[in-house]
Write an enzyme that holds these catalytic residues in place. Structure first.
Site, PDB file in Angstrom:
ATOM      1  CD  GLN A   1      -3.167   0.753   0.622  1.00  0.00           C
ATOM      2  OE1 GLN A   1      -3.653  -0.353   0.732  1.00  0.00           O
ATOM      3  NE2 GLN A   1      -3.710   1.700  -0.095  1.00  0.00           N
ATOM      4  CG  PHE A   2       1.900   3.417  -3.714  1.00  0.00           C
ATOM      5  CD1 PHE A   2       1.799   4.770  -3.995  1.00  0.00           C
ATOM      6  CD2 PHE A   2       1.095   2.526  -4.405  1.00  0.00           C
ATOM      7  CE1 PHE A   2       0.916   5.222  -4.958  1.00  0.00           C
ATOM      8  CE2 PHE A   2       0.213   2.966  -5.364  1.00  0.00           C
ATOM      9  CZ  PHE A   2       0.110   4.318  -5.644  1.00  0.00           C
ATOM     10  CB  THR A   3      -1.936   5.279  -0.995  1.00  0.00           C
ATOM     11  OG1 THR A   3      -2.577   4.179  -0.350  1.00  0.00           O
ATOM     12  CG2 THR A   3      -2.031   5.118  -2.507  1.00  0.00           C
TER      13      THR A   3
END
Length: 150
Positions: free
Chosen positions: A78-80
């Site tokens: 989950q890069f966000t």
């Protein structure tokens, strides 16, 4: 390294209408990675996660860990989680590690978690557009960042 951990009674990950992961009682872990993350961060986080007392005991008190309840795990990249939102209305993801750094760390995180937990961990697919479904049990949601180990 940043994680959002949710206790779930069930959770799953679907990619292109096909289920790639599914668990019952356990944890859904959203994992965000930055360039500065190390194996030390992974070790600290994995040990912390499996020993967090976030599951109810016989009296309904959160007093049991993932190890105690024999729970299952899904890890989703989950890069966000590393979004910068101070300026403007469009989040910047410049802090998130690029795939050449993030993928090996993601794989190492999953392998380390499996070793500490003593069983396999399910995953989404790094970089894929995924649909994550869950029934958050409690609800319990914990956010941890290895850059803030207080």
């Amino acid at each position: 390294m940043k994680v959002v951990i949710q206790t779930v009674s069930k959770a799953g990950v679907t990619i292109d209408n096909g289920e790639v992961a599914s668990i019952g009682n356990g944890l859904l872990i959203l994992l965000g990675i930055v360039d500065e993350d190390t194996k030390e961060d992974i070790d600290w986080l994995c040990n912390k996660i499996v020993n967090l007392r976030v599951f109810g005991d016989d009296n309904g008190v959160m007093n049991k860990s993932l190890m105690d309840v024999g729970g299952e795990v899904i890890v989703v990249s989950q890069f966000t989680l590393h979004a910068l939102t101070k300026k403007g209305n469009r989040p910047s993801y410049i802090k998130a590690a690029k795939p050449d750094v993030a993928i090996p760390l993601y794989k190492t995180f999953v392998q380390t978690l499996e070793g500490v937990l003593g069983k396999s961990v399910q995953t989404g697919e790094f970089g894929a557009m995924m649909q994550v479904n869950l029934v958050n049990d409690g609800p319990v949601t914990i956010i941890m960042d290895t850059k803030d180990k207080r």
